[in-house]
Design an enzyme around this catalytic site. Sequence first.
Site, PDB file in Angstrom:
ATOM      1  N   GLU A   1     -10.679  -1.841   5.546  1.00 50.46           N
ATOM      2  CA  GLU A   1      -9.513  -2.326   6.297  1.00 50.46           C
ATOM      3  C   GLU A   1      -9.905  -2.955   7.619  1.00 50.46           C
ATOM      4  OE1 GLU A   1      -5.123  -0.667   7.631  1.00 50.46           O
ATOM      5  OE2 GLU A   1      -6.695   0.740   7.093  1.00 50.46           O
TER       6      GLU A   1
ATOM      7  N   SER B   1      -3.255   7.824  13.514  1.00 54.11           N
ATOM      8  CA  SER B   1      -2.994   8.007  14.941  1.00 54.11           C
ATOM      9  C   SER B   1      -4.293   8.165  15.724  1.00 54.11           C
ATOM     10  CB  SER B   1      -2.109   9.235  15.164  1.00 54.11           C
ATOM     11  OG  SER B   1      -2.840  10.416  14.850  1.00 54.11           O
TER      12      SER B   1
ATOM     13  N   GLN C   1       0.831  -1.203   0.000  1.00 50.63           N
ATOM     14  CA  GLN C   1       0.000   0.000   0.000  1.00 50.63           C
ATOM     15  C   GLN C   1       0.864   1.251   0.000  1.00 50.63           C
ATOM     16  OE1 GLN C   1      -2.614   0.136   3.369  1.00 50.63           O
ATOM     17  NE2 GLN C   1      -3.542   2.079   2.827  1.00 50.63           N
TER      18      GLN C   1
END
Length: 398
Positions: A251, A379, A133
């Site tokens: 994902e 994050s 990716q």
Amino acid sequence: MEFGFGAEDAAFRLEARAWLEERLIGGRFSGVAGRGGPGSEHVAAGERRAWEAELGRGGWIGIGWGDGSYGNRVAGLTQQVVWAEEYARVRAPGRYGHIGENLLAPTLLAYGSEEQRRRFLPPIARGEELWCQGYSEPGAGSDLASLRTAAERGADGRWRVTGQKVWTSLAHEADWCFVLARTEAGSRRHRGLSFLLVPMDQPGRIDVRPIRQLTGTSEFNEVFFEGALAADVVGEAGGGWTVAMGLLGFERGVSTLAQQVGFEEELRGVVAGAVESGAVADPVIAGDLVRMWGELRVMRWNALRTLGGAPDAVGGGAPSVAKLLWGGWHQRLGELALRVRGAGGAVGPRDWSAAAPYELDQQQRLFLFSRADTVYGGSDEIQRNIIAERVLGLPREA
């Protein structure tokens, strides 16, 4: 929300379990059982790539892709969960094909052309072609929209990609990379980006440089593109941001349940260590172990609730909630793994007569690798911004 397993699922579980046990318990691949997890992606690379082909021959890759048009076995949602759980239960090897199967394939099914699906999905289903990716860049990690990698279309219709990507998992093994690049000169933020499919075998045009981590291993890489050629764009040129964000939603699907089964195995190891060291007699340690067990149950229920389509679980915030839950939990587990061992957790086994440094043990690797859990994949701060802005409707950050 009703998410139960029926008779067909039970039969499917027995089939999956028998197939996995035949190959991993006394079979050809017994040596790679439990190998290749986070922090040890370098282990048994050749055998684990052969394992991908074995999964392909068994029809176990792409079972959630739909009607079986691309060489994949057809399985419903509950059966996909069963397979993920059984795969983790027998400590099957860490997957090299995860990115192609669980990220690229659903993206092509949603946004790609039929020509692209027929070209790229069957080799993934056979375990033949591996993907990486190409998203993050220096200065454009969690803030992906500030990326600077650019691509220009030549007279032959192919794109020429120039720029740098970083933290690219398994780029040193991959055959292909899906790359988010800026294809409209002068565009800013999420506008003017395209989702390109780039072959990695381009000597002189693509340079992969491993990044050495705290664990001493190098799962991640820097990738430099110097006019690398790409013929395929997924979706419309300039519309890559929509495709890229759609991929991030895929994902955190069924694969998160398999991840949690792996977490349960790690927690059992920490509990065993606490019993062995006597740390379990400490009421604070004992309380933390129980809390970790309870939080893992919550993560499972949240994942099942999301997969089941509960009205309050869908939408832009569900993947961010899942990432916040498991990232912090896994990091705390790594800290607890060393706390239960006391000062001895900072020292590993070593043959002091040997020149090579000692190998980290499983719990030391867990601690070091999990330092990054609240950073990679977006994050914690970015996940909270997504929830605040897209779900709660709070003002956007300046």
